[in-house]
Motif scaffolding. Structure first.
Motif, PDB file in Angstrom:
ATOM      1  N   SER A 132       0.816  -1.224   0.000  1.00 51.17           N
ATOM      2  CA  SER A 132       0.000   0.000   0.000  1.00 51.17           C
ATOM      3  C   SER A 132       0.846   1.268   0.000  1.00 51.17           C
ATOM      4  N   THR A 133       2.056   1.211   0.573  1.00 54.24           N
ATOM      5  CA  THR A 133       2.879   2.426   0.681  1.00 54.24           C
ATOM      6  C   THR A 133       4.207   2.329  -0.061  1.00 54.24           C
ATOM      7  N   GLY A 134       4.661   1.122  -0.358  1.00 53.24           N
ATOM      8  CA  GLY A 134       5.937   0.931  -1.035  1.00 53.24           C
ATOM      9  C   GLY A 134       7.119   0.823  -0.096  1.00 53.24           C
ATOM     10  N   VAL A 135       6.966   1.228   1.166  1.00 53.48           N
ATOM     11  CA  VAL A 135       8.082   1.147   2.102  1.00 53.48           C
ATOM     12  C   VAL A 135       8.134  -0.243   2.726  1.00 53.48           C
ATOM     13  N   LEU A 136       9.144  -0.481   3.545  1.00 51.05           N
ATOM     14  CA  LEU A 136       9.380  -1.816   4.080  1.00 51.05           C
ATOM     15  C   LEU A 136       8.991  -1.927   5.546  1.00 51.05           C
ATOM     16  N   PHE A 137       8.470  -3.090   5.893  1.00 54.09           N
ATOM     17  CA  PHE A 137       8.342  -3.436   7.296  1.00 54.09           C
ATOM     18  C   PHE A 137       9.706  -3.920   7.786  1.00 54.09           C
ATOM     19  N   HIS A 138       9.910  -3.857   9.093  1.00 48.41           N
ATOM     20  CA  HIS A 138      11.208  -4.236   9.663  1.00 48.41           C
ATOM     21  C   HIS A 138      11.504  -5.715   9.421  1.00 48.41           C
TER      22      HIS A 138
ATOM     23  N   ASN B 218      14.483   0.383   6.544  1.00 45.18           N
ATOM     24  CA  ASN B 218      14.376   0.892   5.181  1.00 45.18           C
ATOM     25  C   ASN B 218      15.709   1.440   4.693  1.00 45.18           C
ATOM     26  N   ALA B 219      16.477   2.028   5.601  1.00 43.89           N
ATOM     27  CA  ALA B 219      17.782   2.578   5.221  1.00 43.89           C
ATOM     28  C   ALA B 219      18.754   1.485   4.807  1.00 43.89           C
ATOM     29  N   TRP B 220      18.739   0.362   5.518  1.00 47.16           N
ATOM     30  CA  TRP B 220      19.659  -0.724   5.153  1.00 47.16           C
ATOM     31  C   TRP B 220      19.419  -1.173   3.717  1.00 47.16           C
ATOM     32  N   VAL B 221      18.178  -1.199   3.304  1.00 44.54           N
ATOM     33  CA  VAL B 221      17.853  -1.629   1.944  1.00 44.54           C
ATOM     34  C   VAL B 221      18.050  -0.479   0.951  1.00 44.54           C
ATOM     35  N   ALA B 222      17.629   0.720   1.332  1.00 44.07           N
ATOM     36  CA  ALA B 222      17.800   1.873   0.437  1.00 44.07           C
ATOM     37  C   ALA B 222      19.268   2.088   0.095  1.00 44.07           C
TER      38      ALA B 222
ATOM     39  N   LEU C 207      13.243  -5.909  -9.670  1.00 50.36           N
ATOM     40  CA  LEU C 207      14.057  -5.233  -8.663  1.00 50.36           C
ATOM     41  C   LEU C 207      13.973  -3.722  -8.850  1.00 50.36           C
ATOM     42  N   LYS C 208      14.138  -3.265 -10.070  1.00 43.95           N
ATOM     43  CA  LYS C 208      14.098  -1.823 -10.330  1.00 43.95           C
ATOM     44  C   LYS C 208      12.747  -1.238  -9.945  1.00 43.95           C
ATOM     45  N   MET C 209      11.667  -1.935 -10.309  1.00 44.24           N
ATOM     46  CA  MET C 209      10.322  -1.460 -10.009  1.00 44.24           C
ATOM     47  C   MET C 209      10.095  -1.375  -8.495  1.00 44.24           C
ATOM     48  N   ARG C 210      10.478  -2.441  -7.784  1.00 43.56           N
ATOM     49  CA  ARG C 210      10.269  -2.436  -6.337  1.00 43.56           C
ATOM     50  C   ARG C 210      11.123  -1.375  -5.652  1.00 43.56           C
ATOM     51  N   TYR C 211      12.351  -1.197  -6.128  1.00 46.13           N
ATOM     52  CA  TYR C 211      13.202  -0.181  -5.507  1.00 46.13           C
ATOM     53  C   TYR C 211      12.654   1.228  -5.774  1.00 46.13           C
ATOM     54  N   GLU C 212      12.190   1.479  -6.970  1.00 47.23           N
ATOM     55  CA  GLU C 212      11.590   2.785  -7.280  1.00 47.23           C
ATOM     56  C   GLU C 212      10.386   3.062  -6.383  1.00 47.23           C
ATOM     57  N   ARG C 213       9.564   2.028  -6.161  1.00 47.75           N
ATOM     58  CA  ARG C 213       8.399   2.184  -5.279  1.00 47.75           C
ATOM     59  C   ARG C 213       8.844   2.456  -3.846  1.00 47.75           C
TER      60      ARG C 213
ATOM     61  N   LEU D 145      19.672   3.539 -11.125  1.00 41.56           N
ATOM     62  CA  LEU D 145      18.631   2.651 -10.604  1.00 41.56           C
ATOM     63  C   LEU D 145      17.306   3.390 -10.469  1.00 41.56           C
ATOM     64  N   ILE D 146      17.379   4.680 -10.166  1.00 36.51           N
ATOM     65  CA  ILE D 146      16.202   5.555 -10.193  1.00 36.51           C
ATOM     66  C   ILE D 146      16.551   6.779 -11.026  1.00 36.51           C
ATOM     67  N   GLU D 147      15.534   7.472 -11.458  1.00 35.10           N
ATOM     68  CA  GLU D 147      15.724   8.652 -12.295  1.00 35.10           C
ATOM     69  C   GLU D 147      16.351   9.786 -11.483  1.00 35.10           C
TER      70      GLU D 147
END
Length: 347
Positions: free
Chosen positions: A174-180, A199-203, A223-229, A275-277
């Motif tokens: 729903s938000t694109g961010v990660l749960f712990h 989220n920072a560890w993955v970002a 991967l690109k799509m999920r990271y952009e989200r 990886l992102i624009e």
């Protein structure tokens, strides 16, 4: 004070004698010093200071015997500098040790039923069947760097699959961010906290991983799509002061500097590698984070506003109770952001 001078002060604070201080004691083999070492390598690569490389080599010499204990995913982090040290020093020991640990990860490291690396730790605690975002930075980054070093498609494919598994089970649709974290046994996100440092560890980790494995294997659109989200979602939670709350969808919770630095770094690095624009929204978010991080660093290089070690807590409210104090990972994530900024600006 310039950004390069601030980076120097942050690094100097990291190498002081902090014996007995869990957050700042660098003389042991675990994830906390490991993040510090990864950041120092980034600082060396950006600034080219020979004293930083010298420190890294001496640290390994002092502490390498401590690595011979129980191997756990969370203590792989210091090994992440080995591929670079091999390239810089041409010492085969670094390459051989990297391959040895990579083989252990592939063949022996505990996995969940979804084949993610189970988040094992050096502390007397067991998180059976649990997937944590932290693993991407603490262990998968090392595997990706070793894949690049030896040209191994096996290591690269494992690193890629770990990123995809973690994104698949942790990303909030729903938000694109990660749960712990994710519990494979109960099939839930436990407290379901959208914790900022997770989220920072993955970002921060994913762009570094893609940079390493991209020349070895193709990077899929998923991967690109999920990271952009992920990045889009993170920016939507950034507060006006440039920081993120420790649980990002709770703006009344305290601001957390280490996670904010990691997210800011991740946005910058992801733009650098494509990886992102590179657009105004992404750049503005990274710039706001940088300004906020700079204001959180004292003249003697201490990074404030950093939450302590944090397992997946039993409730969202419990994250607000984690105390704040200086740590090597707080110093490290800030140093990575500062170093990357200096590299771009030519400071």
């Amino acid at each position: 004070m310039t950004i390069s001078n601030t980076a120097q002060q942050v690094w100097q604070e990291m190498i002081q004698d902090h014996t007995g201080n869990w957050g700042m004691d660098i003389e042991h083999w675990d994830w906390v010093p490991g993040v510090g070492l990864i950041a120092m390598l980034e600082y060396y690569e950006a600034a080219g200071k020979p004293e930083v490389l010298s420190y890294l080599k001496k640290w390994i010499e002092r502490n390498k015997e401590k690595a011979k204990g129980t191997k756990v995913i969370n203590s792989i982090a210091p090994f992440a500098i080995f591929p670079a040290l091999y390239r810089l020093e041409n010492d085969e020991w670094f390459r051989d040790e990297a391959v040895r640990i990579a083989e252990w990860m592939i063949a022996e490291a505990p996995r969940t039923r979804e084949m993610a690396f189970e988040h094992t730790v050096t502390e007397n605690a067991v998180f059976s069947e649990q997937v944590w975002a932290d693993t991407i930075f603490m262990a998968v980054l090392f595997l990706a760097r070793t894949a690049s070093l030896v040209g191994s498609t096996k290591y690269a494919e494992e690193a890629l699959q770990q990123v995809l598994i973690h994104l698949n089970v942790l990303q909030d649709e729903s938000t694109g961010v990660l749960f712990h974290g994710w519990n494979c046994d109960s099939a839930d996100h436990m407290s379901a906290a959208r914790w900022t440092r997770a989220n920072a560890w993955v970002a921060a980790g994913v762009p570094l991983i893609v940079k390493e494995i991209g020349p070895v294997i193709p990077i899929p659109d998923e991967l690109k799509m999920r990271y952009e989200r992920l990045i889009s979602g993170l920016i939507s939670y950034q507060q006006e002061d440039g920081l993120w709350s420790t649980v990002m969808d709770h703006p009344d919770f305290y601001r957390e500097v280490s996670g904010s630095a990691g997210i800011g770094y991740g946005i910058r690095k992801a733009m650098e590698i494509g990886l992102i624009e590179r657009n105004d929204r992404h750049q503005a978010a990274a710039d706001r984070a940088l300004a906020a991080i700079l204001s959180s660093i004292s003249e003697d290089g201490v990074v404030s506003g950093v939450s302590g070690g944090t397992p997946v807590m039993k409730s969202i409210a419990a994250y607000q109770e984690i105390p704040q104090y200086p740590t090597l990972y707080g110093q490290g994530l800030a140093l990575m952001l500062l170093a990357d900024t200096c590299r771009d600006s030519g400071e």
